[in-house]
Motif scaffolding. Sequence first.
Motif, PDB file in Angstrom:
ATOM      1  N   VAL A  31       0.841  -1.206   0.000  1.00 34.98           N
ATOM      2  CA  VAL A  31       0.000   0.000   0.000  1.00 34.98           C
ATOM      3  C   VAL A  31       0.874   1.253   0.000  1.00 34.98           C
ATOM      4  O   VAL A  31       0.569   2.233  -0.709  1.00 34.98           O
ATOM      5  N   THR A  32       1.948   1.248   0.764  1.00 35.75           N
ATOM      6  CA  THR A  32       2.857   2.407   0.777  1.00 35.75           C
ATOM      7  C   THR A  32       3.438   2.648  -0.606  1.00 35.75           C
ATOM      8  O   THR A  32       3.507   3.793  -1.083  1.00 35.75           O
ATOM      9  N   LEU A  33       3.854   1.584  -1.282  1.00 39.65           N
ATOM     10  CA  LEU A  33       4.410   1.732  -2.627  1.00 39.65           C
ATOM     11  C   LEU A  33       3.381   2.294  -3.599  1.00 39.65           C
ATOM     12  O   LEU A  33       3.693   3.159  -4.430  1.00 39.65           O
ATOM     13  N   VAL A  34       2.140   1.830  -3.502  1.00 37.82           N
ATOM     14  CA  VAL A  34       1.099   2.340  -4.400  1.00 37.82           C
ATOM     15  C   VAL A  34       0.872   3.826  -4.156  1.00 37.82           C
ATOM     16  O   VAL A  34       0.773   4.622  -5.102  1.00 37.82           O
ATOM     17  N   LEU A  35       0.805   4.225  -2.889  1.00 38.23           N
ATOM     18  CA  LEU A  35       0.581   5.631  -2.575  1.00 38.23           C
ATOM     19  C   LEU A  35       1.738   6.509  -3.044  1.00 38.23           C
ATOM     20  O   LEU A  35       1.547   7.693  -3.343  1.00 38.23           O
ATOM     21  N   LEU A  36       2.942   5.939  -3.107  1.00 43.16           N
ATOM     22  CA  LEU A  36       4.081   6.678  -3.643  1.00 43.16           C
ATOM     23  C   LEU A  36       4.029   6.769  -5.165  1.00 43.16           C
ATOM     24  O   LEU A  36       4.427   7.782  -5.756  1.00 43.16           O
TER      25      LEU A  36
ATOM     26  N   TYR B   8      -5.711   7.996  -1.842  1.00 44.22           N
ATOM     27  CA  TYR B   8      -5.943   6.707  -2.499  1.00 44.22           C
ATOM     28  C   TYR B   8      -6.214   6.864  -3.996  1.00 44.22           C
ATOM     29  O   TYR B   8      -6.186   5.887  -4.742  1.00 44.22           O
ATOM     30  N   ILE B   9      -6.436   8.102  -4.450  1.00 40.87           N
ATOM     31  CA  ILE B   9      -6.647   8.365  -5.876  1.00 40.87           C
ATOM     32  C   ILE B   9      -5.417   9.029  -6.497  1.00 40.87           C
ATOM     33  O   ILE B   9      -4.954   8.629  -7.573  1.00 40.87           O
ATOM     34  N   GLU B  10      -4.863  10.036  -5.822  1.00 41.75           N
ATOM     35  CA  GLU B  10      -3.759  10.822  -6.376  1.00 41.75           C
ATOM     36  C   GLU B  10      -2.395  10.493  -5.784  1.00 41.75           C
ATOM     37  O   GLU B  10      -1.375  10.948  -6.285  1.00 41.75           O
ATOM     38  N   GLY B  11      -2.370   9.710  -4.702  1.00 45.53           N
ATOM     39  CA  GLY B  11      -1.131   9.487  -3.982  1.00 45.53           C
ATOM     40  C   GLY B  11      -0.971  10.506  -2.874  1.00 45.53           C
ATOM     41  O   GLY B  11      -1.662  11.531  -2.856  1.00 45.53           O
ATOM     42  N   VAL B  12      -0.061  10.248  -1.950  1.00 49.40           N
ATOM     43  CA  VAL B  12       0.092  11.175  -0.828  1.00 49.40           C
ATOM     44  C   VAL B  12       0.782  12.470  -1.234  1.00 49.40           C
ATOM     45  O   VAL B  12       0.667  13.478  -0.538  1.00 49.40           O
ATOM     46  N   GLU B  13       1.519  12.451  -2.349  1.00 53.92           N
ATOM     47  CA  GLU B  13       2.222  13.655  -2.815  1.00 53.92           C
ATOM     48  C   GLU B  13       2.124  13.756  -4.339  1.00 53.92           C
ATOM     49  O   GLU B  13       3.040  13.372  -5.062  1.00 53.92           O
TER      50      GLU B  13
END
Length: 249
Positions: free
Chosen positions: A154-159, A231-236
Amino acid sequence: MRRWLLGPDGALGARLTAATLAAAILMVPFMLLLVLVKSAFTPLNRFDQGVAADLHSYALSNPGFARAMEFITNALAPETWRVLVGAAAVYTLLRGAPRLAIWAITTVAAGGLIGLAVKIAVERARPMLPDPVSWAPGWSFPSGHALNAALGAVTLVLLLLPVLHGVWRAVAWTLAALASVTVAFTRVALGVHWVSDVVAGLILALAVVAATAAGFEAWRRRMGRRPVEPYIEGVEPEMAAPKATGEPR
């Protein structure tokens, strides 16, 4: 009041509230499982033992299945996810986003430490099966493999979401879900964890990521950046832009 609710600060408040509630809601089934495990709830124990016995019997009758489960669980071990997230963190540093790198490392490290603390507190024994096809040290609840697989995936996807578009975002989430569930299944199939262990690991991972993502979103807004839906655009989302030379992201 109405103007605040409809403005950017209101949007931020709504997003952070939703993220906080998501983390809290995810902790409800986790805490329920913890209480049931700690109290040796008979129906849960029977379910866990029944699934473990059935899968163990299948693994003994199908050595190729057992070998495949062993290969997958080793290939996607916690160390693998830590290396992958570490490499992604280095990439974000090179892109001029040190705070994003810190978020990724902190999320994985904090989740792992919380899982370890719960293991020590609960002290649940691992399955004891005849003719075991695999072995693992330590306590059983929650599953560290399942926890770290979900944390890492999940962390990798958000990145990565900022550089993915359209259907590729759905593909990334699907792969993350498949990897997490597959690792969880291998732990039960190999007889080193109960079903409730791996379910608890997955839930705890999602709760930790939801909480840290909410914290990162709060920092973004304090820095004057637009609110986002991680969850759509990423954390950054700014990671998709060329490397900036100004203030670190």
